[in-house]
Motif scaffolding. Sequence first.
Motif, mmCIF file in Angstrom:
data_model
loop_
_atom_site.group_PDB
_atom_site.id
_atom_site.type_symbol
_atom_site.label_atom_id
_atom_site.label_comp_id
_atom_site.label_asym_id
_atom_site.label_seq_id
_atom_site.Cartn_x
_atom_site.Cartn_y
_atom_site.Cartn_z
ATOM 1 N N ASP A 173 0.852 -1.191 0.000
ATOM 2 C CA ASP A 173 0.000 0.000 0.000
ATOM 3 C C ASP A 173 0.888 1.241 0.000
ATOM 4 O OD1 ASP A 173 -2.411 -1.472 0.207
ATOM 5 O OD2 ASP A 173 -2.128 -1.664 2.386
ATOM 6 N N THR A 174 0.498 2.244 -0.773
ATOM 7 C CA THR A 174 1.171 3.535 -0.716
ATOM 8 C C THR A 174 0.552 4.332 0.424
ATOM 9 O OG1 THR A 174 1.678 3.555 -3.079
ATOM 10 C CG2 THR A 174 1.661 5.683 -1.944
ATOM 11 N N VAL A 175 1.341 4.601 1.449
ATOM 12 C CA VAL A 175 0.821 5.237 2.664
ATOM 13 C C VAL A 175 1.291 6.682 2.809
ATOM 14 C CG1 VAL A 175 0.521 3.042 3.879
ATOM 15 C CG2 VAL A 175 2.720 4.261 4.028
ATOM 16 N N GLY A 176 2.156 7.132 1.935
ATOM 17 C CA GLY A 176 2.629 8.515 2.005
ATOM 18 C C GLY A 176 3.352 8.899 0.738
ATOM 19 N N ILE A 177 3.523 10.187 0.518
ATOM 20 C CA ILE A 177 4.199 10.689 -0.674
ATOM 21 C C ILE A 177 4.865 12.025 -0.369
ATOM 22 C CG2 ILE A 177 2.116 11.863 -1.509
ATOM 23 C CD1 ILE A 177 3.059 11.203 -4.373
ATOM 24 N N PHE B 195 14.750 18.816 9.402
ATOM 25 C CA PHE B 195 13.785 17.754 9.650
ATOM 26 C C PHE B 195 12.361 18.243 9.404
ATOM 27 C CE2 PHE B 195 16.804 15.181 12.361
ATOM 28 C CZ PHE B 195 16.650 14.008 11.631
ATOM 29 N N GLN B 196 11.561 17.423 8.744
ATOM 30 C CA GLN B 196 10.138 17.661 8.554
ATOM 31 C C GLN B 196 9.444 16.303 8.487
ATOM 32 O OE1 GLN B 196 10.964 19.541 4.484
ATOM 33 N NE2 GLN B 196 12.656 18.677 5.655
ATOM 34 N N ASP B 197 8.144 16.304 8.733
ATOM 35 C CA ASP B 197 7.396 15.053 8.808
ATOM 36 C C ASP B 197 6.533 14.813 7.586
ATOM 37 O OD1 ASP B 197 8.427 14.457 11.282
ATOM 38 O OD2 ASP B 197 6.700 15.187 12.412
ATOM 39 N N ILE B 198 6.494 13.557 7.150
ATOM 40 C CA ILE B 198 5.534 13.086 6.165
ATOM 41 C C ILE B 198 4.574 12.157 6.904
ATOM 42 C CG2 ILE B 198 5.168 11.819 4.013
ATOM 43 C CD1 ILE B 198 6.702 14.396 3.601
ATOM 44 N N LYS B 199 3.308 12.563 7.015
ATOM 45 C CA LYS B 199 2.337 11.746 7.722
ATOM 46 C C LYS B 199 1.934 10.544 6.883
ATOM 47 C CE LYS B 199 0.430 15.518 10.501
ATOM 48 N NZ LYS B 199 -0.790 16.278 10.890
ATOM 49 N N LEU B 200 1.741 9.399 7.537
ATOM 50 C CA LEU B 200 1.411 8.161 6.849
ATOM 51 C C LEU B 200 -0.031 7.746 7.134
ATOM 52 C CD1 LEU B 200 4.634 6.009 7.358
ATOM 53 C CD2 LEU B 200 4.162 7.810 5.685
ATOM 54 N N SER C 107 19.252 12.670 3.673
ATOM 55 C CA SER C 107 20.405 12.583 4.561
ATOM 56 C C SER C 107 20.073 11.970 5.912
ATOM 57 C CB SER C 107 21.020 13.965 4.758
ATOM 58 O OG SER C 107 20.104 14.834 5.399
ATOM 59 N N GLU C 108 18.841 12.154 6.391
ATOM 60 C CA GLU C 108 18.456 11.625 7.694
ATOM 61 C C GLU C 108 17.022 11.108 7.639
ATOM 62 O OE1 GLU C 108 20.435 11.268 10.509
ATOM 63 O OE2 GLU C 108 21.992 11.822 9.067
ATOM 64 N N LEU C 109 16.787 9.973 8.283
ATOM 65 C CA LEU C 109 15.453 9.367 8.331
ATOM 66 C C LEU C 109 15.149 8.872 9.737
ATOM 67 C CD1 LEU C 109 15.257 7.082 5.158
ATOM 68 C CD2 LEU C 109 13.977 9.180 5.565
ATOM 69 N N GLU C 110 13.933 9.102 10.189
ATOM 70 C CA GLU C 110 13.452 8.535 11.446
ATOM 71 C C GLU C 110 12.013 8.088 11.239
ATOM 72 O OE1 GLU C 110 14.079 11.000 14.851
ATOM 73 O OE2 GLU C 110 16.227 11.319 14.393
ATOM 74 N N PHE C 111 11.716 6.873 11.648
ATOM 75 C CA PHE C 111 10.368 6.325 11.532
ATOM 76 C C PHE C 111 9.680 6.553 12.877
ATOM 77 C CE2 PHE C 111 12.855 4.466 8.239
ATOM 78 C CZ PHE C 111 11.981 4.239 7.184
ATOM 79 N N ILE C 112 8.645 7.382 12.866
ATOM 80 C CA ILE C 112 8.017 7.871 14.093
ATOM 81 C C ILE C 112 6.757 7.071 14.414
ATOM 82 C CG2 ILE C 112 7.052 9.894 15.257
ATOM 83 C CD1 ILE C 112 10.048 10.119 14.576
ATOM 84 N N THR C 113 6.589 6.784 15.685
ATOM 85 C CA THR C 113 5.381 6.130 16.156
ATOM 86 C C THR C 113 4.915 6.820 17.433
ATOM 87 O OG1 THR C 113 4.373 3.963 16.617
ATOM 88 C CG2 THR C 113 6.539 4.384 17.583
ATOM 89 N N ASP C 114 3.828 6.315 18.013
ATOM 90 C CA ASP C 114 3.257 6.900 19.229
ATOM 91 C C ASP C 114 3.657 6.050 20.424
ATOM 92 O OD1 ASP C 114 1.337 7.630 21.363
ATOM 93 O OD2 ASP C 114 0.397 8.817 19.777
#
Length: 285
Positions: free
Chosen positions: A148-152, A161-166, A190-197
């Motif tokens: 599934d494509t969950v973000g773009i 840093f900025q967020d792409i909501k999924l 250059s930098e990636l973080e996978f964010i959760t709650d």
Amino acid sequence: MIINKDSLQEVVRKYNYVIGRMCVPYRETGNNNLAYLAAFNSGVPSGIIPVTWGKINRTKQNVTFSSVIPDRYYFPVYYSPFGKSFSFGEPFYLDKGGKIIKSHIEGKADDVTLLRKFPMKQGLVDKAVKLIGTVIQASNDPGFQPCDTVGIIADTLQPYFQDIKLDMNKGPYQYYQIKTTDEYPHAALSELEFITDIRYGYENVIAASPLPILSSGDTLSEDKTEVRLMDEPLERIKWKSEYDGNPQTSPELYPTIRFMLKKPQFVTKIRMMPLNADNGIIAGN
């Protein structure tokens, strides 16, 4: 060291274009012979440094500067015998024609947000533009068949840093990947973080990097429930350019970056930064 003698050689005369003989009002008391025009300099504690000097005429109550470089912002100052500086007039801009243009603030203040120390490099901006259309896909199959494509990435990423909501309506998922376009198959991130709650109660989490503060309101909008989800301990993956903490490196030789969890988990956002020259303003600057 500030010297109070009029026998000093005028260094600015060596420049090709200077304004000759300029008078500035001077009404201070004391026995100083010289006064100065100072300019911005970040290398000294005061933030300004004298760049030219002039002779004080107490009868006429002015200072005559014989050589001044135009197109500069100046601070009129004089110095005590102990080296302490004092202002004897309002700062002014000397335009290219030698005209003094004073600042007219009159008690009005505006908020200014400083984002960068230097201009952005066009080549890196072009790479960020080419990332538009990159998708974030999620699946419970390691081959991403189906997915599934969950973000773009719909807009040009900025060099912080900025967020792409999924979209997690069909989640959770075990596998995630960032897939670039066929037209630009280079993951210049250059930098990636996978964010959760944090309220999901996952154990494989660490503190997330903060988002930049771009306005006073951002100091109140921090989401303290956000944490960084890990597919492996950070010590094992710091060799990867997207996790090394260096904004000037990225896995741009590859078209895809994968995030492979041990079990399905919700990723609510991806916090990302495009490849950049690390010229932004950060805490401590």
